[in-house]
Write an enzyme that holds these catalytic residues in place. Structure first.
Site, PDB file in Angstrom:
ATOM      1  N   GLY A   3      74.748  92.974  48.309  1.00  0.00           N
ATOM      2  CA  GLY A   3      74.294  93.786  49.646  1.00  0.00           C
ATOM      3  C   GLY A   3      75.553  94.725  49.939  1.00  0.00           C
ATOM      4  CD  GLN A  39      81.557  95.500  52.002  1.00  0.00           C
ATOM      5  OE1 GLN A  39      82.016  96.547  51.769  1.00  0.00           O
ATOM      6  NE2 GLN A  39      81.908  94.326  51.048  1.00  0.00           N
ATOM      7  N   GLY A  67      85.043  93.650  51.062  1.00  0.00           N
ATOM      8  CA  GLY A  67      84.236  92.354  51.706  1.00  0.00           C
ATOM      9  C   GLY A  67      85.169  91.458  52.404  1.00  0.00           C
ATOM     10  CD  GLU A  68      86.044  88.182  49.480  1.00  0.00           C
ATOM     11  OE1 GLU A  68      85.807  87.342  50.102  1.00  0.00           O
ATOM     12  OE2 GLU A  68      85.563  88.923  48.521  1.00  0.00           O
TER      13      GLU A  68
END
Ligand code: FES
Ligand code: FES
Lengths: 742, 201
Positions: A467, A638, A704-705
């Site tokens: 994604g 994101q 992302g994290e």
């Protein structure tokens, strides 16, 4: 050697059109002729042995083709613990071997697979299986069991500096933090379609974050060569870590398809998704932090316990950030895992750090009030000029810029230092902030670049995209490098037959794959320049190094007039296309002689109802140092997604058990609360957007994290600022706020 | 007329539903409590249905237990409509039935005789995207894309039902559409933009 490349105009997400028209095809959606459906029957006890399974009635039910359980499961090479010669089988299946033995390890464990012509028939038959068990006593209650440390595995520990620093600290705070199990719950359920093309050739459509990893796992399972297994995964409907390994649906579909000699599809139900695809483990943490009068940290002690299953050990870096995010001489950490009779946890967005940063960043906030100091100033005071654990310099660390921008955008000036002293329209107002950090490494990858005669470029690698927009970022890197329009570049992924790419996880895809794409473009440019010298009369006898590839052709730095399009050049060279395959090696932080991390800082404004203690998040400003931002559009999305995840962790998410039976009691979206449209505040995203000069040639770090890590603490800190009540057990509910006396 | 068909479907269902269909709905705990040896379910009844999907007339024989969602996805191959839970909780399966939004996992195929169904595959006019699809692309109102068809179908209904007056109103109307990737803000942006553009939906 590195020069600033001109920016490329941002187009829409590369696969947006497929996604808005319904053409994007996810694992379960591939049309396969003669397909049969597999449905799991799951255990109704938490621990014990299956005494009998009576399938006589179910087998007679309409449309049932087969019922597979440990009783009749074919022998699978990867299920054997030993090789025929008695040595350990090195190719053993990783994880529980589904349908293999009569052991029940957790409530809801798949014990049989009903295979039928349709889903309806399989579901109906699944109710007709008669199973009897020999029950054993079990342990599922983490809060109870963790008090007996003898039940935990031996700890991993770390100490630096002198403990007396902390003992003699001028100010100290200490707290215990509890986080329940959180479940990834992506919208697309895990699904596998297995098709045996021949006796030893398998095609699998699977929801996986790593097509190559899945290929390897299945090749080992059936003891066939890697090249005989093809894994296709065009689209992944979210995963957040839960498709980093292969769950029971994968081997079960393959075993069933082989046994009945027909393609089989196994899709997990939503309730099964809460139990059979991993989760963020439940955790208990204790954190002590002390500072001198000026606010300088003198000691941090961080202990943690998190759960694992009885049959596998799952560990994550819960206490790691406490060792290096801030400058502090004395640090002691201790981390244990505690086996329970539940399924195995796995990496979930921000694994380890999301849990650890909740305790660390909440404690620092608490300390700031004890010191009567602004929490941002306290963090600036303790900024680590280099990584205090490895002693290596940061490859880049722009946290201070994040602080400045975050404060400005959230109007931090409006914050009251005294908790509970600010109101708006009858609601208590609170401001809070917290940081996130995650490793920014990169691994090995391989990319094929094919420049076609029409001038279009195709890039390929065997990765999948859950994604974040891998396709978009990769085409953008190539467009910038080759100075050519985005619409002439496509990126093909999702097929294990493409050159090997990394598993998408740990925020490494852009760095890892992006480097390979960058290097592939560099190689392609060199080849084009060489071809120009060799085949294009106008470039004859020129030095290839004086040539330049841009705007879809080769030109000369010495003579601006000279230009040949790539298409014409290929024609002259009599090549229908130009193809190169480029490997890029991973580089460890040590090799780079730098500590490589991404950082984020989240700022939150909350409103808390003074009577009901309902928490409304009014506004979020989320800032990140993720190096150079490749695609602003998808990177921003994101970050927005990270905030939504953070709202879930802070206020809503909790998997619940009935410890009498060991069953999960809220395994649905009605029971397990996730953030919905009305829960989401206005969110502003800001990036430092400065290239990291060390990690890779493109300057990007992972995103992302860190988009998620730290958010729960920022929200908890804002709730404290609003109410003077500090909730240390997630999720923060009105009842928990009310229960705190201040 | 449409309503009538629906009613017929429902009565038919009740009349024809055999023990098999009833069994399908019984929680397994109960089934295990009764002596299931006595139960050998016969084949589930099939029914012929005719309905309009994206303007195309479709006739099929269906298992009376099949949901409209599974009928679309598994039997017909219209996989644009997504299955996120099959329990009415997530909104991934939202389509339009006779112009109204509906979770397609919560209605049986046999209850939709003569109904006019519009799925995500049917909202564009040929190559021309629906304004909501365009807005979703422009606002990057997606990540993984799995919830996207349901969000778009719900978003269109939101404006049609006159519930897109403010961001808060949109958020409330869209509360049944979960996006686990968290594209919520961009989704609301997209719906607001279509509403503001005044384009017919
Ligand atoms: S699939 Fe219908 S609401 Fe989730
Ligand atoms: S875009 Fe992935 S669930 Fe909404």
């Amino acid at each position: 050697m590195k020069k600033e490349l001109p920016p490329v105009n941002e187009g829409p997400r590369a696969d947006a059109l497929d996604k808005v028209t319904g053409k994007a095809t996810y694992a379960a959606e591939h049309r396969v002729p003669n397909l049969a459906y597999g449905v799991f029957v799951c255990s109704t006890i938490a621990k014990g042995t299956i005494q009998s399974i009576d399938e006589s009635v179910a087998l007679k039910s309409e449309g049932v083709i087969d019922i597979i359980s440990h009783k009749n499961c074919p022998s699978i090479p990867g299920y054997a613990t030993q090789l025929p010669d008695g040595t350990r089988n090195p190719k053993q299946w990783w994880g529980m071997k589904v349908l293999h033995d009569n052991q029940v390890r957790f409530y809801g464990q798949p014990i049989a697979l009903i295979v039928a012509e349709t889903i309806e028939q399989a579901n109906a038959a699944s109710l007709l299986l008669k199973v009897s068990y020999q029950k054993e006593t079990f342990e599922t209650d983490f809060n109870l069991i963790r008090k007996d440390l003898s039940k935990a595995k031996p700890p991993s520990t770390y100490t630096r500096g002198n403990a007396t620093n902390l003992e003699q600290a001028a100010v100290k705070v200490e707290g215990e933090f509890n986080i329940p199990i959180e479940v990834h719950s992506p919208m697309e359920p895990q699904a596998t379609i297995a098709v045996w093309e021949s006796e030893d050739k398998l095609t699998v459509y699977d929801k996986t974050q790593g097509p190559k990893a899945t290929q390897g796992a299945l090749a080992r399972l059936f003891n066939i060569p890697d090249k005989n297994v093809r894994v296709i995964v065009n689209y992944v409907g979210g995963a957040f870590g839960n498709a980093l390994r292969n769950w029971h649906n994968v081997p079960a579909a393959c075993i069933a398809a082989k046994k009945i000699n027909r393609p089989v599809k196994v899709v997990l139900t939503r309730p099964q998704m809460f139990n059979l695809t991993g989760y963020r483990p439940q955790s208990w943490q204790q954190l002590k932090i002390g500072a001198d009068q000026s606010g300088k940290f003198v000691g941090i002690v961080h202990h943690a316990i998190s759960n694992t299953s009885r049959y596998e050990e799952f560990r994550e870096g819960i206490v790691n950030a406490s060792r290096f995010l801030y400058a502090c001489d004395y640090v002691e950490t201790n981390y244990r895992i505690l086996p329970l009779d539940v399924s195995t946890p796995t990496w979930m967005r921000g694994p380890g750090e999301a849990t650890g940063c909740f305790a660390l960043e909440s404690s620092i906030d608490e300390l700031s009030y004890t010191l009567n100091m602004d929490p941002v100033e306290l963090r600036i005071k303790n900024f680590a000029e280099k990584n205090p654990e490895s002693k290596l310099p940061w490859s880049s660390n722009y946290l201070k810029e994040c602080y400045d921008k975050g404060r400005e955008l959230i109007n931090w000036n409006n914050r009251a230092q005294k908790p509970g002293s600010l109101q708006e329209n009858g609601w208590l107002v609170g401001y809070g902030m917290a940081n996130g950090v995650f490793g920014a490494g990169r691994s090995q990858a391989s990319v094929r670049a094919i420049l076609n005669a029409d001038g279009n470029l195709v890039l390929q690698s065997a990765v999948s995209d859950m994604g974040p927009g891998t396709t978009t970022a990769m085409t953008k890197i190539a467009a910038e490098n080759l100075v050519m329009p985005l619409n002439k570049i496509s990126f093909k992924l999702g097929d294990s037959e493409l050159p090997p790419g990394p598993t998408q996880g740990g925020s490494t895809t852009t760095s890892t794959l992006g480097t390979a794409v960058y290097l592939a473009c560099e190689t392609l440019k060199k080849s084009l320049c060489t071809l120009a010298v060799e085949y294009a009369p106008a470039f004859k006898n020129m030095e290839a190094s004086t040539l330049l590839v841009q705007n879809g052709g080769v030109s000369s730095t010495l003579n601006k007039e000279l230009f040949i399009s790539n298409a014409d050049l290929l024609k002259l060279a009599n090549k229908p296309f130009l193809e190169i395959t480029q490997d890029s090696q991973g580089t460890s932080a040590m090799e780079l002689k730098h500590a490589t991390n991404s950082f984020s800082s989240h700022f939150v404004k909350v409103l808390v109802n003074p009577k009901t203690f309902k928490v409304k998040i009014a506004e979020v400003v989320t800032t990140a140092d993720a190096g150079k931002i490749i695609s602003e559009n998808t990177a921003r999305s994101q970050m927005l997604g990270g905030v939504v995840g953070g709202v879930g962790m802070a206020l809503l998410e909790e998997l619940k058990f009935d410890h009498q039976t060991g069953a999960i009691t809220n395994a649905s979206f009605a029971g397990y609360q996730v953030p919905l449209h009305p829960d989401i505040p206005k969110t502003t995203v800001w990036f430092v957007n400065k290239p990291d000069p060390i990690i890779n040639p493109i300057g990007a770090k992972g995103l992302g994290e860190i988009a998620f890590i730290g958010l729960a603490a920022a929200i908890a800190n804002a709730v404290y600022n609003a109410t003077g009540k500090r909730v240390k057990d997630l999720p923060i509910t009105p009842e928990k706020i009310r229960a705190i006396k201040n | 007329m449409q309503k009538n068909c629906y009613n017929n479907g429902r009565r038919d269902f009740i009349r024809k539903a055999s023990f098999t269909a009833a069994l399908y709905a019984i929680p397994s705990a109960l089934v295990h409590a009764v002596p299931i040896d006595l139960i050998t379910p016969g084949p589930a009844p099939k029914e012929r249905i005719k309905l309009l999907i994206n303007g195309k007339e479709i006739a099929a024989e269906v298992d009376i237990r099949i949901t409209l969602l599974d009928f679309l996805r598994e039997q017909l191959g219209y996989t644009g409509t997504k299955k996120g839970c099959g329990m009415g909780h997530c909104g991934a399966c939202i389509i339009h039935i006779n112009g109204k939004r509906m979770n397609s996992c919560q209605t049986l195929a046999i209850h939709n005789k003569s109904n006019s169904i519009v799925t995500i595959e049917g909202v564009a006019k040929g190559e021309d995207l629906h304004p909501m699809q365009e807005a979703f692309i422009k606002c990057d109102a997606m990540q993984c894309g799995y919830c996207t068809p349901g969000q778009i179908m719900s978003g269109i209904a939101c404006i049609r039902d006159g519930r897109a007056g403010s961001r808060e109103e949109i958020q409330r109307y869209m509360a049944g559409n979960i996006c686990r990737c968290g594209a919520y803000q961009n989704i609301v942006d997209a719906i607001s933009q279509v509403k503001a553009s005044g384009k017919p939906v």
